[in-house]
Design an enzyme around this catalytic site. Structure first.
Site, short mmCIF file in Angstrom:
data_model
loop_
_atom_site.label_atom_id
_atom_site.label_comp_id
_atom_site.label_asym_id
_atom_site.label_seq_id
_atom_site.Cartn_x
_atom_site.Cartn_y
_atom_site.Cartn_z
N LYS A 166 0.84 -1.21 0.00
CA LYS A 166 0.00 0.00 0.00
C LYS A 166 0.87 1.25 0.00
O LYS A 166 0.63 2.19 -0.76
CB LYS A 166 -0.93 -0.01 1.23
CG LYS A 166 -2.08 -0.98 1.08
CD LYS A 166 -2.84 -1.20 2.38
CE LYS A 166 -3.88 -2.31 2.16
NZ LYS A 166 -4.56 -2.72 3.39
N GLN A 188 -4.80 -1.39 9.59
CA GLN A 188 -4.68 -2.72 8.98
C GLN A 188 -5.23 -3.78 9.95
O GLN A 188 -4.81 -3.84 11.09
CB GLN A 188 -3.21 -3.00 8.64
CG GLN A 188 -2.97 -4.30 7.94
CD GLN A 188 -3.54 -4.32 6.51
OE1 GLN A 188 -3.36 -3.37 5.76
NE2 GLN A 188 -4.24 -5.39 6.17
N ASP A 206 -11.56 2.78 3.90
CA ASP A 206 -11.94 1.37 3.84
C ASP A 206 -13.46 1.21 3.79
O ASP A 206 -13.97 0.11 3.60
CB ASP A 206 -11.41 0.65 5.09
CG ASP A 206 -10.45 -0.48 4.74
OD1 ASP A 206 -10.31 -0.76 3.54
OD2 ASP A 206 -9.86 -1.06 5.66
#
Ligand code: NDP
Length: 300
Positions: free
Chosen positions: A54, A98, A121
């Site tokens: 990422k 995460q 997200d």
């Protein structure tokens, strides 16, 4: 029939170059550089790989990447203090914690701490609500990627029967909401669904997000259907050598590709779209917070 193989890797590259173009315009015209903050708690090896990928891709499209690595025993208070700092930092447009996190932390509670407009997200309850009610949500990256692939493959999806197998908050539910927005007739299947094979056979669009290796067989598929395989499963691969593993999806690719019209492979289908859509969501978040036009083709 041999199905068209939907190349998610190539499509993800076009998404990244659209993001890079938009980032360059934001910098040149408005002096804004979108920034993505990724928080990793602990040292889960798979998460390490994702976070590195990422960070690298964020920088490649011209955005700022901020990585925060915290010890596995970081307290809830310390993690929330960091999220609060990032919520209030104007250089940060997207925040991603995460998952999985260590057991003493709650994923649901963490998501609730993130400012909804920075929730790239798409997991915050406000974004789930906005998506369900037809508002401007941040949409979870994997279903957004699936939607982009479907739009590219099918164009107008109005009136098509769509079956989504899986009802998670991360994939199944937002996927179903997106397909409903496209005016599909949507059914969600899950572990309690009866006669799931017959239900899947009614689908013009079949999305499998289950986590069961090769569960969906060719005879579950309507001839000509478009099949999106979200599953990522690691199974033993003795043909590669002792102890070796290989990746498969939730769909039995060999039998399914004899029946479907188009299908995503695993790997190389939905997987590469997920990070590309994380970048897309970050640039969208930067535009929204600054009251600018959203990047075309990168939103739901
Ligand atoms: P979850 O475990 O959260 O959800 C799985 C869903 O599948 C549940 O709704 C469950 O039903 C349903 N299910 C389980 N067994 C069956 C069955 N036998 N028949 C029908 N439905 C069943 O998983 P996720 O949604 O997070 O992920 C799904 C898959 O997608 C996984 O393989 C994951 O690794 C992959 N994934 C891939 C991503 C990518 O980037 N490509 C990103 C995210 C996930 P119930 O609710 O009744 O238990």
């Amino acid at each position: 029939m041999v199905a068209t193989r939907i190349d998610g890797k190539a499509f993800a590259a076009t998404v990244r170059s659209k993001v890079a173009e938009h980032v360059a315009r934001l910098k040149a015209d408005h002096g804004i550089t979108p920034g993505l903050a990724v928080v990793l708690v602990g040292e889960d090896p798979a998460s390490e790989v994702y976070v590195r990928a990422k960070g690298r891709q964020t920088v490649e499209v011209g955005m700022n990447s901020y990585e925060h690595r915290l010890d596995a025993d970081t307290s809830k208070a310390d993690l929330y203090a960091l999220i609060d700092k990032l919520n209030n930092d104007p250089a940060v447009h997207g925040i991603l914690v995460q998952f999985p996190v260590p057991d003493h932390l709650s994923e649901t509670d963490i998501v609730a701490q993130i400012a909804p407009q920075k929730d790239v997200d798409g997991l915050h309850i406000l974004n789930a609500g906005l998506l369900a009610s037809g508002g401007k949500a941040m949409v979870s990256c994997t279903p957004l990627g699936c939607l982009m692939l479907l739009r590219d493959q099918l164009g107008n999806m109005s009136g098509l029967n769509a079956v989504v197998v899986g009802r998670s908050n991360l994939v199944g539910k937002p996927m179903a909401a997106l397909l409903l927005r496209e005016s599909c007739t949507v059914t969600i299947a899950h572990s309690r669904t009866r006669e799931i094979e017959a239900l899947c056979r009614s689908a013009d669009i079949l999305v499998a997000a289950v986590g069961r290796p090769e569960m969906v067989k060719g005879d579950w598929i309507k001839p000509g259907a478009t099949v999106i395989d979200v599953g990522i499963n690691r199974i033993p691969a003795p043909e590669k050598g002792e102890g070796k593993m290989r990746l498969v999806g939730d769909v039995d690719f060999a039998s399914a590709s004899e029946v479907a019209g188009a299908i995503t492979p695993v790997p190389g289908g939905v997987g590469p779209m997920t990070i590309a859509c994380l970048l897309a969501n970050t640039v969208t978040a930067a535009c929204r917070v600054n009251g600018l036009d959203e990047p075309e083709g990168l939103t739901a």
